[in-house]
Design a protein around this motif. Structure first.
Motif, mmCIF file in Angstrom:
data_model
loop_
_atom_site.group_PDB
_atom_site.id
_atom_site.type_symbol
_atom_site.label_atom_id
_atom_site.label_comp_id
_atom_site.label_asym_id
_atom_site.label_seq_id
_atom_site.Cartn_x
_atom_site.Cartn_y
_atom_site.Cartn_z
ATOM 1 N N LYS A 59 45.661 50.438 33.601
ATOM 2 C CA LYS A 59 45.916 51.201 32.384
ATOM 3 C C LYS A 59 46.075 50.282 31.180
ATOM 4 O O LYS A 59 46.379 49.104 31.307
ATOM 5 N N GLN A 60 45.855 50.883 30.013
ATOM 6 C CA GLN A 60 46.041 50.150 28.768
ATOM 7 C C GLN A 60 47.480 49.644 28.675
ATOM 8 O O GLN A 60 48.396 50.246 29.214
ATOM 9 N N GLN A 61 47.662 48.527 28.005
ATOM 10 C CA GLN A 61 48.958 47.880 27.793
ATOM 11 C C GLN A 61 49.513 47.217 29.051
ATOM 12 O O GLN A 61 50.568 46.609 29.016
ATOM 13 N N GLU A 62 48.828 47.336 30.191
ATOM 14 C CA GLU A 62 49.251 46.637 31.400
ATOM 15 C C GLU A 62 48.456 45.346 31.552
ATOM 16 O O GLU A 62 47.384 45.184 30.966
ATOM 17 N N GLU A 63 48.998 44.433 32.345
ATOM 18 C CA GLU A 63 48.316 43.159 32.552
ATOM 19 C C GLU A 63 47.058 43.355 33.380
ATOM 20 O O GLU A 63 47.005 44.206 34.275
ATOM 21 N N THR A 64 46.032 42.561 33.084
ATOM 22 C CA THR A 64 44.783 42.661 33.839
ATOM 23 C C THR A 64 45.014 42.287 35.300
ATOM 24 O O THR A 64 45.942 41.560 35.648
ATOM 25 N N LEU A 65 44.145 42.788 36.175
ATOM 26 C CA LEU A 65 44.205 42.505 37.602
ATOM 27 C C LEU A 65 42.802 42.107 38.056
ATOM 28 O O LEU A 65 41.828 42.809 37.761
ATOM 29 N N THR A 66 42.714 41.001 38.779
ATOM 30 C CA THR A 66 41.427 40.463 39.224
ATOM 31 C C THR A 66 41.430 40.348 40.737
ATOM 32 O O THR A 66 42.426 39.908 41.333
ATOM 33 N N TYR A 67 40.327 40.737 41.367
ATOM 34 C CA TYR A 67 40.202 40.676 42.815
ATOM 35 C C TYR A 67 39.405 39.434 43.216
ATOM 36 O O TYR A 67 38.351 39.146 42.636
ATOM 37 N N LEU A 68 39.910 38.706 44.216
ATOM 38 C CA LEU A 68 39.244 37.508 44.722
ATOM 39 C C LEU A 68 38.985 37.638 46.210
ATOM 40 O O LEU A 68 39.741 38.319 46.926
ATOM 41 N N ASN A 69 37.942 36.979 46.694
ATOM 42 C CA ASN A 69 37.655 36.905 48.122
ATOM 43 C C ASN A 69 38.292 35.663 48.718
ATOM 44 O O ASN A 69 38.259 34.580 48.116
ATOM 45 N N GLN A 70 38.867 35.807 49.879
ATOM 46 C CA GLN A 70 39.506 34.689 50.569
ATOM 47 C C GLN A 70 38.487 33.583 50.840
ATOM 48 O O GLN A 70 37.385 33.826 51.347
ATOM 49 N N GLY A 71 38.852 32.340 50.478
ATOM 50 C CA GLY A 71 38.020 31.191 50.785
ATOM 51 C C GLY A 71 36.806 30.998 49.901
ATOM 52 O O GLY A 71 36.085 30.018 50.048
ATOM 53 N N GLN A 72 36.544 31.915 48.969
ATOM 54 C CA GLN A 72 35.380 31.791 48.086
ATOM 55 C C GLN A 72 35.725 30.911 46.896
ATOM 56 O O GLN A 72 36.843 30.945 46.386
#
Length: 427
Positions: A59-72
């Motif tokens: 949502k707006q005004q919340e901190e961004t969230l990023t998805y990562l793959n294990q070991g990549q």
């Protein structure tokens, strides 16, 4: 722009200014609007960009969230936004320390126990690694064996740099197992950058930034990002406006330096062995580090000596856990803690060097270990010989037949007794 690729983009194909524009392109409009509202607030010279897409389900005004793959391997671009105009850096290189830490305060309280549990379940593995062959402009990358979630390196801020990192733990490894399908805990990737002081040590803090990430099993991040996009696409236009747009790269936002960062422990500051009510918050931080309570420095970052002294035994146990809480309470109150093991060590003298002890013979020093861990032993040896624990790469014990045994958390639980420390050494 690809948010992950097999080879870094050659720097010589673009000018430095073009390189920065490309990395910051998705955010230029947002940055211009934000800075216009800050009435000319001071702009930090550095910008760190994680080349991985942000989630649209935030949502707006919340901190961004990023998805990562294990070991990549993921690229982090280290950008100097003021380029060569920034002349406050006296040394050619700056030092950056990258950490993977917990985002939730609940887990921050027990970070030491959580990381030790992960070490026990994944022997020989690291939480954070640097992919040196892919990295560009990175000098002397290091990953200390006792700090599984930390890497550090030098880089030239005039030329910029690109470091590739690998996160080897997944978010669900720190979630209590109940019925399956639990949500994974978020992590933070934090970067602290330092320049050299007058003694040539990288202790002068310059900039810190961090971002929120979640780590999935291989290809899990791609599936999760696709699911989030499909979920947002199904919402009405009015509902979609409540959520942030997804960007192909993640901008790390400015934050406070990590409490364990080297700028907190200056060589000119010798913390008092006793905590007193007049101790300032900075003195309290140094006292916590001196007594091996570094995992809790961030929690007590604003506490003065009087604040800590007012806390009861039950308060500290609730915050720090039973083991560390009781040890912290006893240390604050100045109570003597019986060591679990006493080891006697001596420094081997060159053959042609005269004996320093009257009457000849070797001089031994006693090391008192409260925790039977390699980390505790390294800290005690480093303190005795006035070096940093990072300078000790291995510790060996000389066996009865003269062989050298590499010491680890498993070996130290063997047949070592309080009087069998002769022949311990470090390198």
């Amino acid at each position: 722009m690809l948010f992950w690729h097999n080879q870094p983009e050659p720097y010589h194909q673009h000018s430095t200014a073009s390189y920065i524009r490309d990395a910051l392109a998705p955010f230029l409009k947002h940055e211009e609007e934000r800075h216009a509202t800050e009435n000319g607030a001071k702009c930090s010279p550095f910008q760190y960009v994680l080349c991985a897409a942000t989630s649209p389900a935030v949502k707006q005004q919340e901190e961004t969230l990023t998805y990562l793959n294990q070991g990549q391997s993921y690229e982090i671009r280290m950008l100097n936004r003021k380029l060569v105009e920034y002349t406050d850096i006296s040394s050619k290189y700056v030092k950056s320390i990258v950490r993977v830490v917990f985002h939730d305060r609940r887990l921050q309280y027990t970070e030491h126990q959580q990381l030790e549990g992960w070490r026990w379940n994944r022997p020989g593995d690291r939480i954070l690694d640097v992919d040196t062959p892919l990295s560009v402009g990175v000098v002397e990358p290091r990953a200390h064996p006792l700090q599984l979630n930390t890497i550090e390196f030098l880089w030239d801020p005039v030329k910029n740099a690109s470091v590739f990192i690998q996160v080897n733990c997944i978010s669900t490894e720190f979630t209590p197992r109940k019925h399956g399908g639990e949500k994974g805990v978020p992590f933070r990737i934090q970067i602290d950058t330092f320049t050299q002081n007058e003694h040539g040590e990288y202790l002068e803090h310059m900039h810190s930034s961090s971002c929120q990430v979640k780590v999935f099993k291989p290809k899990g991040a791609d599936r999760k990002l696709k699911t989030d996009r499909e979920k947002i696409d199904k919402k009405s236009h009015q509902d979609r406006e409540k959520y942030q747009s997804s960007h192909e790269t993640t901008m790390l936002t400015e934050c406070s330096p990590w409490p364990d960062a080297p700028n907190l422990g200056s060589t000119n500051n010798t913390p008092s062995p006793h905590l007193v009510p007049s101790s300032s918050p900075q003195d309290t931080q140094l006292w916590l580090q001196l007594h091996r309570f570094s995992p809790f420095c961030r929690l007590f970052s604003s506490f003065s000596g009087a604040d800590l002294l007012k806390m009861s035994r039950e308060d500290l146990i609730q915050i720090c856990g039973p083991s560390d809480g009781i040890r912290l309470f006893n240390t604050i109150k100045g109570r003597c803690i019986q060591p679990r093991l006493t080891i006697y060590v001596c420094q081997q003298q060159p053959r042609n060097q005269p004996q320093t002890k009257p009457g000849g013979g070797e001089v031994y020093h006693a090391l008192y270990l409260e925790d039977l861990t390699l980390g505790d032993l390294s800290e005690k040896i480093a303190l005795l010989y006035s070096v940093t624990p990072q300078q000790i790469s291995h510790i060996y014990r000389q066996g009865p037949t003269g062989i050298h045994i590499l010491v680890s958390d498993e070996v130290r639980e063997g047949r070592v007794t309080s009087d069998s420390g002769r022949g311990w050494g470090h390198g």
